[in-house]
Write a protein that holds these residues in place. Structure first.
Motif, PDB file in Angstrom:
ATOM      1  N   GLY A   7      39.490  -5.353  64.250  1.00  0.00           N
ATOM      2  CA  GLY A   7      38.844  -4.879  65.132  1.00  0.00           C
ATOM      3  C   GLY A   7      39.177  -3.925  66.027  1.00  0.00           C
ATOM      4  O   GLY A   7      40.327  -3.756  65.438  1.00  0.00           O
ATOM      5  N   LEU A  18      36.276  -3.809  59.079  1.00  0.00           N
ATOM      6  CA  LEU A  18      36.861  -5.190  59.492  1.00  0.00           C
ATOM      7  C   LEU A  18      36.734  -5.853  57.343  1.00  0.00           C
ATOM      8  O   LEU A  18      36.075  -6.041  56.640  1.00  0.00           O
ATOM      9  CB  LEU A  18      35.496  -6.191  60.087  1.00  0.00           C
ATOM     10  CG  LEU A  18      35.003  -5.610  60.805  1.00  0.00           C
ATOM     11  CD1 LEU A  18      34.054  -6.192  62.183  1.00  0.00           C
ATOM     12  CD2 LEU A  18      36.062  -4.915  62.358  1.00  0.00           C
ATOM     13  N   ARG A  36      27.535 -11.034  64.568  1.00  0.00           N
ATOM     14  CA  ARG A  36      28.544 -11.078  65.821  1.00  0.00           C
ATOM     15  C   ARG A  36      28.331 -10.971  67.141  1.00  0.00           C
ATOM     16  O   ARG A  36      26.652 -11.470  67.194  1.00  0.00           O
ATOM     17  CB  ARG A  36      28.972  -9.416  66.001  1.00  0.00           C
ATOM     18  CG  ARG A  36      27.023  -8.340  66.523  1.00  0.00           C
ATOM     19  CD  ARG A  36      27.046  -7.024  66.068  1.00  0.00           C
ATOM     20  NE  ARG A  36      25.852  -6.225  66.607  1.00  0.00           N
ATOM     21  CZ  ARG A  36      25.201  -5.347  66.346  1.00  0.00           C
ATOM     22  NH1 ARG A  36      26.658  -4.042  65.712  1.00  0.00           N
ATOM     23  NH2 ARG A  36      23.786  -5.145  66.485  1.00  0.00           N
ATOM     24  N   VAL A 118      35.474  -5.830  68.259  1.00  0.00           N
ATOM     25  CA  VAL A 118      34.926  -4.309  68.672  1.00  0.00           C
ATOM     26  C   VAL A 118      34.291  -3.586  69.958  1.00  0.00           C
ATOM     27  O   VAL A 118      33.934  -4.387  69.918  1.00  0.00           O
ATOM     28  CB  VAL A 118      34.045  -4.178  66.893  1.00  0.00           C
ATOM     29  CG1 VAL A 118      33.792  -2.864  66.834  1.00  0.00           C
ATOM     30  CG2 VAL A 118      34.436  -4.951  65.758  1.00  0.00           C
TER      31      VAL A 118
END
Length: 122
Positions: A7, A18, A36, A118
């Motif tokens: 990230g 990733l 996520r 991220v």
């Protein structure tokens, strides 16, 4: 055990990859997925891989993200292109032994990596 990394911060339109390293078991024997969780939101399905020829994606990332795994390196990857600010989240890799029709549900996965952040700026 799964460990996610890769990230970082990127501008909108950029790319990140990733990685999720597996230890103690072979990714060849696992059904793998990425989830996520954005701030203040529930964890959501991003991509899953039933087999190398059967990936699944959420509508929000289809055409931009690609999930893959490398049995030789015992790792899973999520290539993220054309990133958008709404992709900002902590990304988790997950795994289970058997394919489930509810592959999009986090409750189906007993194995999780620790998450990697991220951040996509506009």
């Amino acid at each position: 055990q799964l460990q996610a990394f890769g990230g970082g911060s990127v501008q909108a339109g950029g790319s990140l990859r990733l990685s999720c390293a597996a230890s103690g078991r072979s990714v060849s024997d696992l059904i793998v997925a990425w989830f996520r969780q954005a701030p203040g939101k529930e964890r959501q399905f991003v991509a899953g891989l039933r087999s190398p020829t059967k990936p699944y994606y959420s509508d929000s990332v289809k055409g931009r993200f690609t999930i893959s795994k490398d049995s030789a390196k015992n790792a899973v990857y999520l290539q993220m292109n054309s990133l958008k600010p709404e992709d900002t989240a902590v990304y988790y890799c997950a795994a289970r032994h058997v394919w489930s029709v509810q592959y999009y549900s986090q409750n189906q996965y007993p194995y999780w990596g620790q998450g990697t952040l991220v951040t996509v700026s506009s």
